[in-house]
Structure formats: structure tokens, C-alpha cells
Design an enzyme around this catalytic site. Structure first.
Site, mmCIF file in Angstrom:
data_model
loop_
_atom_site.group_PDB
_atom_site.id
_atom_site.type_symbol
_atom_site.label_atom_id
_atom_site.label_comp_id
_atom_site.label_asym_id
_atom_site.label_seq_id
_atom_site.Cartn_x
_atom_site.Cartn_y
_atom_site.Cartn_z
ATOM 1 N N ASP A 14 5.550 -1.324 12.831
ATOM 2 C CA ASP A 14 4.191 -1.856 13.011
ATOM 3 C C ASP A 14 4.253 -3.342 13.334
ATOM 4 O O ASP A 14 4.796 -4.141 12.550
ATOM 5 C CB ASP A 14 3.364 -1.642 11.733
ATOM 6 C CG ASP A 14 3.029 -0.176 11.493
ATOM 7 O OD1 ASP A 14 3.308 0.656 12.375
ATOM 8 O OD2 ASP A 14 2.470 0.117 10.420
ATOM 9 N N GLY A 40 4.184 4.005 10.635
ATOM 10 C CA GLY A 40 4.195 5.384 11.128
ATOM 11 C C GLY A 40 3.629 6.278 10.048
ATOM 12 O O GLY A 40 3.995 6.161 8.876
ATOM 13 N N GLY A 42 4.035 9.368 9.233
ATOM 14 C CA GLY A 42 4.998 10.168 8.483
ATOM 15 C C GLY A 42 5.768 9.319 7.483
ATOM 16 O O GLY A 42 5.863 9.657 6.296
ATOM 17 N N ALA A 43 6.303 8.219 7.949
ATOM 18 C CA ALA A 43 7.091 7.352 7.067
ATOM 19 C C ALA A 43 6.224 6.768 5.950
ATOM 20 O O ALA A 43 6.678 6.637 4.807
ATOM 21 C CB ALA A 43 7.726 6.232 7.896
ATOM 22 N N GLY A 197 -13.992 6.188 2.945
ATOM 23 C CA GLY A 197 -13.818 4.740 2.837
ATOM 24 C C GLY A 197 -14.125 4.264 1.427
ATOM 25 O O GLY A 197 -13.712 4.878 0.441
ATOM 26 N N GLY A 200 -15.330 6.657 -1.444
ATOM 27 C CA GLY A 200 -14.468 7.590 -2.151
ATOM 28 C C GLY A 200 -14.057 8.781 -1.320
ATOM 29 O O GLY A 200 -13.713 8.627 -0.138
ATOM 30 N N ASP A 222 -6.299 -5.132 3.710
ATOM 31 C CA ASP A 222 -5.911 -4.411 4.919
ATOM 32 C C ASP A 222 -6.039 -2.911 4.648
ATOM 33 O O ASP A 222 -5.357 -2.387 3.767
ATOM 34 C CB ASP A 222 -4.456 -4.792 5.268
ATOM 35 C CG ASP A 222 -3.911 -4.034 6.468
ATOM 36 O OD1 ASP A 222 -4.696 -3.369 7.173
ATOM 37 O OD2 ASP A 222 -2.691 -4.119 6.707
ATOM 38 N N GLY A 227 -5.261 5.991 4.340
ATOM 39 C CA GLY A 227 -5.362 7.444 4.508
ATOM 40 C C GLY A 227 -4.016 8.133 4.293
ATOM 41 O O GLY A 227 -3.955 9.236 3.729
ATOM 42 N N ASP A 228 -2.946 7.485 4.723
ATOM 43 C CA ASP A 228 -1.607 8.066 4.533
ATOM 44 C C ASP A 228 -1.272 8.130 3.044
ATOM 45 O O ASP A 228 -0.757 9.138 2.551
ATOM 46 C CB ASP A 228 -0.548 7.219 5.257
ATOM 47 C CG ASP A 228 -0.862 7.016 6.723
ATOM 48 O OD1 ASP A 228 -1.534 7.890 7.309
ATOM 49 O OD2 ASP A 228 -0.444 5.983 7.284
HETATM 50 O O1 RIB Z 1 -1.883 5.219 9.452
HETATM 51 C C1 RIB Z 1 -1.327 3.964 9.722
HETATM 52 C C2 RIB Z 1 -0.213 4.071 10.702
HETATM 53 O O2 RIB Z 1 -0.727 4.497 11.939
HETATM 54 C C3 RIB Z 1 0.499 2.774 10.983
HETATM 55 O O3 RIB Z 1 1.574 2.532 10.104
HETATM 56 C C4 RIB Z 1 0.906 2.902 12.436
HETATM 57 O O4 RIB Z 1 2.279 3.004 12.619
HETATM 58 C C5 RIB Z 1 0.185 4.130 12.961
HETATM 59 O O5 RIB Z 1 1.039 5.176 13.105
#
Ligand code: RIB
Length: 280
Positions: A14, A40, A42-43, A197, A200, A222, A227-228
Site C-alpha cells: 500500500d 491487500g 487477503g494479507a 461504518g 456498527g 484511517d 472491513g478486512d
Molecule cells: O481493504 C483495504 C485494502 O484494499 C488495502 O490494504 C489495499 O491493498 C486494497 O487491497
């Protein structure tokens, strides 16, 4: 409760610019601070799940370039298993992210290795739980799911057409409000979590509302990656057999804590931080 978790998804580096306000179309804003951080979807999910206590592996692709080591550094440091990360003939995924003072973002991704990832690169799934997202090719996910009998969580982001077979197989679908409006999830027979957001999140089962939760009060720096982290936390909590209400509250807390720091993986809370803010 012991279980193994596989993340099938993307790895990016990123490239982040912090500005006062996001640029409008055709506008240039200058003077922003620059940071490069591993990312990313996934990561990010893999790091979040590992920090919350899950034994986690990632199946993904990076490029044959200098960005790969930077993109993998947190996964390696956190102890996510990397044996199934392939090096492919492309550049490592790069995400160009602009973050405003109020924590909102714009993201454009040069997919690179994530788009070059192929079914033959993916080993047979052996874990109890799989989480995936839509930053890798649809046919790679479909192929990986063939014959897999474990729990499947799909963070259906970014929005993509032609994913009905994957969504139909999902035991848990996670989307934000905007994404929810672009899929037909009303009659999904499994669990559907919708993030709202700062308001909740809601959890539905067989189309019926079964849980709602609000995030703790925090100062947003930030929102990238919230969401990840939410998706990872909800999946981990359900795999631990937490009640659906407790799992949703846990996921909201983890998502909110992720917004209090810059970046995604670097902002992801530990299990102790998540439990502490919930008073558990
Ligand atoms: O969900 C956030 C991610 O979306 C960021 O880390 C960026 O790499 C994009 O894949």
C-alpha cells in the site's frame, strides 16, 4: 477450540498519501505525507486473524520484484504460514491509497501478481475454515472450493459480477452497505453480515435479522482495512463458537480499533486489545 484458518486472497504493497481532503476528479492535492505499508485484502485478513489468535496460512501470489519482500514483511513477522505464497511473473500488487484528515480513503489497485494467480498455484485446502475476497480471479476461488467441505467466509469486496457460485457456497458473507446494495443477498441461506461504518453492523441468517452491534467510541485516523479486520474477527469468533451476538460485537470492536491507527495490518489490534475494549 482448535481450528486452522486459510486465507485465499491478495497481497499488496500500500502506497499511502495523507492529505487534508480527498482530491475531486481532475484535482491535484499536494503536500501530503507518504508511507508504504503492507496491505491487500487477503494479507490484511490473515494478519488480523493471526493477531486474534487463529493459526493462519495464506494462499496468494506476489511478483518477482523488490516490492514482494516489503509486502510480505508483516505476514512473516506475525507468524502467518507462507508456504503457499507463489512468486509469479508479474509485479507485486500495488495499492495507491489517499487518506483524508477525517479518515476516509480512495484506493486504486494495480493487481499485478494477484491477477496472474492461477488455479494450479493453489494447493488443496485442508483447513477447517476458509476466508476469501474478490481481489484475485473468480475462477481461482471457484477451483479452490471444489470438494472443500469446511466453513467458507466470503468478504464480497470489491464488488464483482459473476460470483454467484461462490456466494451460494458461502456459509458467511461479509459486505458493507454499498456492496450489499449491489448483490442479491436477501434470500441467502447462510449468514450475511453488513457493516454500517460508525453505526456498527447487522447479522442476518436465512434472511432474518439475528444480531446488531455498535462499535466502541474511538477517534478515527484511517478507515482503510476496517472491513478486512471485521471479516477476520467475525470469522475467528464464529469458528471459536462464540454466540452470533458476541461474535458480531467482537468484530465491530476489532474493526473500530483498526481505524485508530494509520494503515491496515499495522493498525490491526491484538486479541488482548480487542478483549480489553469489550471488557471481556
Ligand atoms: O481493504 C483495504 C485494502 O484494499 C488495502 O490494504 C489495499 O491493498 C486494497 O487491497
Amino acid at each position: 477450540m482448535s481450528y486452522g484458518l486459510t486465507v485465499l486472497g491478495s497481497i499488496n504493497l500500500d502506497l499511502i498519501v495523507q492529505v487534508a481532503a480527498l482530491p475531486k476528479a481532475g484535482e491535484t492535492v499536494t503536500g501530503g505525507a507518504y508511507t508504504a505499508l503492507p496491505g491487500g485484502k487477503g494479507a490484511n485478513v490473515a494478519v488480523a486473524a493471526k493477531r486474534l489468535g487463529a493459526e493462519t496460512e495464506i494462499m496468494a501470489a506476489v511478483g518477482d520484484d523488490d516490492y514482494a519482500a516489503q509486502a510480505l514483511v508483516n505476514l512473516d513477522k506475525e507468524g502467518v504460514y507462507l508456504d503457499a505464497v507463489r512468486r509469479v511473473d508479474a509485479h507485486t500488487g500495488l495499492a495507491f491509497i489517499t487518506v483524508s484528515e477525517d479518515g476516509e480513503n480512495q484506493i486504486a489497485v494495480a493487481s499485478g501478481a494477484n491477477a496472474a494467480y492461477a488455479p494450479a498455484d493453489v494447493p488443496k485446502l485442508c483447513s477447517d475454515v476458509l476466508i476469501t475476497q474478490f481481489e484475485i480471479p473468480t475462477h481461482v476461488i471457484e477451483s479452490a472450493l471444489e470438494g472443500y467441505e469446511g466453513f467458507v467466509a466470503v468478504n464480497a469486496s470489491p464488488v464483482r459480477d459473476g460470483v454467484d457460485r461462490i456466494l451460494n457456497r458461502a456459509d458467511l458473507i461479509i459486505v458493507n452497505e454499498g456492496e450489499a446494495a449491489q448483490y442479491d443477498l436477501k434470500s441467502h441461506p447462510g449468514l450475511v453480515a453488513v457493516t454500517l461504518g460508525s453505526k456498527g453492523a447487522e447479522l442476518r441468517k436465512d434472511g432474518k435479522l439475528i444480531a446488531t452491534a455498535k462499535p466502541p467510541k474511538i477517534d478515527v485516523v484511517d478507515t482503510t482495512g476496517a472491513g478486512d479486520a471485521f471479516a477476520a474477527a467475525l470469522t475467528v469468533a464464529l469458528a471459536e463458537k462464540q454466540s452470533e451476538q458476541d461474535a458480531l460485537e467482537f468484530a465491530c470492536a476489532v474493526g473500530a480499533l483498526t481505524t485508530t491507527r494509520l494503515g491496515t495490518q499495522t493498525a490491526s489490534p491484538t486479541r488482548a486489545e480487542a478483549d480489553a475494549i469489550l471488557g471481556r
